[in-house]
Design an enzyme around this catalytic site. Structure first.
Site, PDB file in Angstrom:
ATOM      1  N   GLU A   1     -12.077  -4.531  -2.976  1.00 22.21           N
ATOM      2  CA  GLU A   1     -11.391  -3.163  -3.424  1.00 22.21           C
ATOM      3  C   GLU A   1     -10.737  -3.318  -5.002  1.00 22.21           C
ATOM      4  O   GLU A   1     -10.166  -4.636  -5.563  1.00 22.21           O
ATOM      5  CB  GLU A   1      -9.066  -3.024  -2.333  1.00 22.21           C
ATOM      6  CG  GLU A   1      -9.814  -3.566  -1.409  1.00 22.21           C
ATOM      7  CD  GLU A   1      -8.492  -4.101  -0.649  1.00 22.21           C
ATOM      8  OE1 GLU A   1      -7.370  -3.301  -0.571  1.00 22.21           O
ATOM      9  OE2 GLU A   1      -8.771  -4.994   0.063  1.00 22.21           O
TER      10      GLU A   1
ATOM     11  N   HIS B   1       0.419  -1.105  -0.193  1.00 22.92           N
ATOM     12  CA  HIS B   1       0.401  -0.051  -0.252  1.00 22.92           C
ATOM     13  C   HIS B   1       1.193   1.255  -0.190  1.00 22.92           C
ATOM     14  O   HIS B   1       0.573   1.938   0.286  1.00 22.92           O
ATOM     15  CB  HIS B   1      -1.031  -0.432   1.083  1.00 22.92           C
ATOM     16  CG  HIS B   1      -1.747  -1.087   1.002  1.00 22.92           C
ATOM     17  ND1 HIS B   1      -2.704  -1.643   0.049  1.00 22.92           N
ATOM     18  CD2 HIS B   1      -2.456  -2.297   2.259  1.00 22.92           C
ATOM     19  CE1 HIS B   1      -3.510  -2.530   0.568  1.00 22.92           C
ATOM     20  NE2 HIS B   1      -3.465  -2.848   1.131  1.00 22.92           N
TER      21      HIS B   1
ATOM     22  N   HIS C   1      -9.794   1.679   0.832  1.00 23.05           N
ATOM     23  CA  HIS C   1     -10.109   0.342   0.753  1.00 23.05           C
ATOM     24  C   HIS C   1     -10.588   1.139   2.461  1.00 23.05           C
ATOM     25  O   HIS C   1     -10.587   0.231   3.447  1.00 23.05           O
ATOM     26  CB  HIS C   1      -8.401  -0.375   1.844  1.00 23.05           C
ATOM     27  CG  HIS C   1      -7.920  -1.166   2.641  1.00 23.05           C
ATOM     28  ND1 HIS C   1      -8.410  -2.218   3.204  1.00 23.05           N
ATOM     29  CD2 HIS C   1      -6.420  -2.173   2.299  1.00 23.05           C
ATOM     30  CE1 HIS C   1      -7.737  -3.510   3.241  1.00 23.05           C
ATOM     31  NE2 HIS C   1      -7.089  -3.187   2.767  1.00 23.05           N
ATOM     32  N   SER C   2     -11.671   0.257   2.319  1.00 21.17           N
ATOM     33  CA  SER C   2     -13.190   0.361   3.170  1.00 21.17           C
ATOM     34  C   SER C   2     -13.775  -1.027   3.629  1.00 21.17           C
ATOM     35  O   SER C   2     -13.291  -1.993   2.711  1.00 21.17           O
ATOM     36  CB  SER C   2     -14.474   1.044   2.017  1.00 21.17           C
ATOM     37  OG  SER C   2     -14.144   2.667   2.110  1.00 21.17           O
TER      38      SER C   2
END
Length: 383
Positions: A347, A137, A208-209
């Site tokens: 995602e 990330h 990225h929920s």
């Protein structure tokens, strides 16, 4: 006894001022109960805030420019009651005190890069390592820890921008990115990304929920019914790096070509080596949508609330993560500990470690080009 009018007036004024000082104005409150002032601080010299976008039907998204994060997302359930369907925190300090991915915009490169290293035009690029021997990330200086500039265009649209300097976490080239969040009357939250670079680089963006469609983040998601429009997935090695293979989902726990409860899928073959490596599902699915934004990529449904979520994207892949590393150590909104498998992440992305897999869709961005990516989360109910 004579009471002077001025004395009474001063007394009432004192009471009013006392109440005002101890009462947070309603204008600061959101449907999810968040207070904007709890997100107003300065991080690394830049101001953070909380922004609210809504549609006329009452759908509401609260977004902070710290990390470009969705903090809360209120949508109606089958009974017409609004529920918050994403995990997150009620105060900016909970985001800044400990690194996390909750709701964040992931960049400059979402997901993992093997040993934080890849070759670009014959030169080896070395990134910083923030996930064991790998980069994940965007590295230690990834965008989830950066403050974006924010401009709210109207009640339903927010634009966040960020300039990532050349060399940030080792990535080459200065990159300018804009992320537009918009809600509409179809109860969609659309996220549109655009980026340009000053030098040749790689880029792969996602949100990225952590979704819990029950509206109660204490509930696990094993009863959630999942459909993924993918007949193939990319398996992992023992360090969670894609092997380079593309395998069929048929006859495996990764077959969501027909809707199935997540718990039932995991129980199909609990000793499956890929499930053991990731302690559940944390895999990239090769979408059958071929970049068609109007074709559903995934659908998730929570029987307890009746809330359904459809995902649309122009990306070739989607990471499905079943919250395997949540362990209850982080306490979120409403003081609820986030336990294992209490959320699902969907995602949209290019494939993990794509810079080291030349046969996969490229993530290279050239100067003069514009990177674009779209993810739409559409909510509805099933009664």
């Amino acid at each position: 006894m004579t009471i002077h009018t001025n004395t009474l007036a001063c007394g009432w004024l004192a009471i009013i001022l006392l109440v005002a000082c101890n009462h947070k104005p309603d204008v600061q409150q959101t449907k999810s109960g968040l207070d904007r002032r709890d997100f107003q601080t300065v991080v690394n010299g830049d101001s953070t805030d909380l922004f609210v976008i809504r549609n006329a039907s009452g759908m509401e998204a609260c977004i902070t420019n710290y990390g470009g994060r969705i903090v809360s997302l209120m949508v109606p359930d089958a009974a017409g009651n609004f529920r918050d369907v994403v995990q997150g925190f009620a105060h900016i300090d909970d985001y800044t005190s400990e690194s996390s991915s909750f709701g964040a915009t992931m960049g400059r490169f979402a997901n993992r890069i093997n040993r934080g290293r890849f070759v670009l035009d014959g030169d080896t690029v070395q990134l910083d390592l923030n996930s064991g021997q790998h980069t994940i990330h965007g590295g230690r200086d990834g965008w989830r820890g950066q403050v974006f500039a924010a401009k709210q265009l109207n009640d339903s649209t927010l634009v966040l921008t960020y300039v990532s300097p050349d060399g940030e976490s080792g990535f080459p080239g200065e990159v300018t990115v804009s992320v537009t969040f918009a809600v509409n009357q179809r109860n969609e939250l659309a996220i549109n990304y655009e980026a340009q670079t000053a030098e040749k680089t790689v880029i792969n963006l996602t949100n990225h929920s952590f979704f819990n469609l029950s509206g109660n983040p204490a509930n696990n998601v094993l009863d959630n019914v999942l459909y993924v429009n993918a007949t193939q997935y990319t398996p992992l090695d023992s360090t969670l790096i894609t092997t380079g293979e593309i395998l069929a989902v048929a006859d495996s726990p990764f077959d969501f070509t027909e809707p199935v409860a997540i718990g039932a899928a995991l129980a199909r073959e609990p000793a499956h080596p890929q499930l053991q490596i990731a302690s559940g599902i944390d895999h990239n699915f090769v979408l059958n949508t071929d970049g068609r934004i109007d074709e559903v990529a995934a659908r998730l449904y929570a029987p307890s609330s009746g809330i359904a979520l459809e995902v649309y994207t122009n990306e070739p892949g989607m990471q499905v993560y079943t919250g395997n590393m949540l362990d209850g150590s982080r306490t979120g909104k409403e003081n609820v500990p986030y336990a294992k498998q209490t959320a699902v992440c969907l995602e949209t992305q290019h494939f993990p470690d794509a810079p080291n897999k030349p046969d996969w869709p490229t993530t290279v961005l050239q100067p003069g080009e514009t990177y674009t990516s779209t993810c739409i989360y559409r909510f509805s109910v099933i009664k």
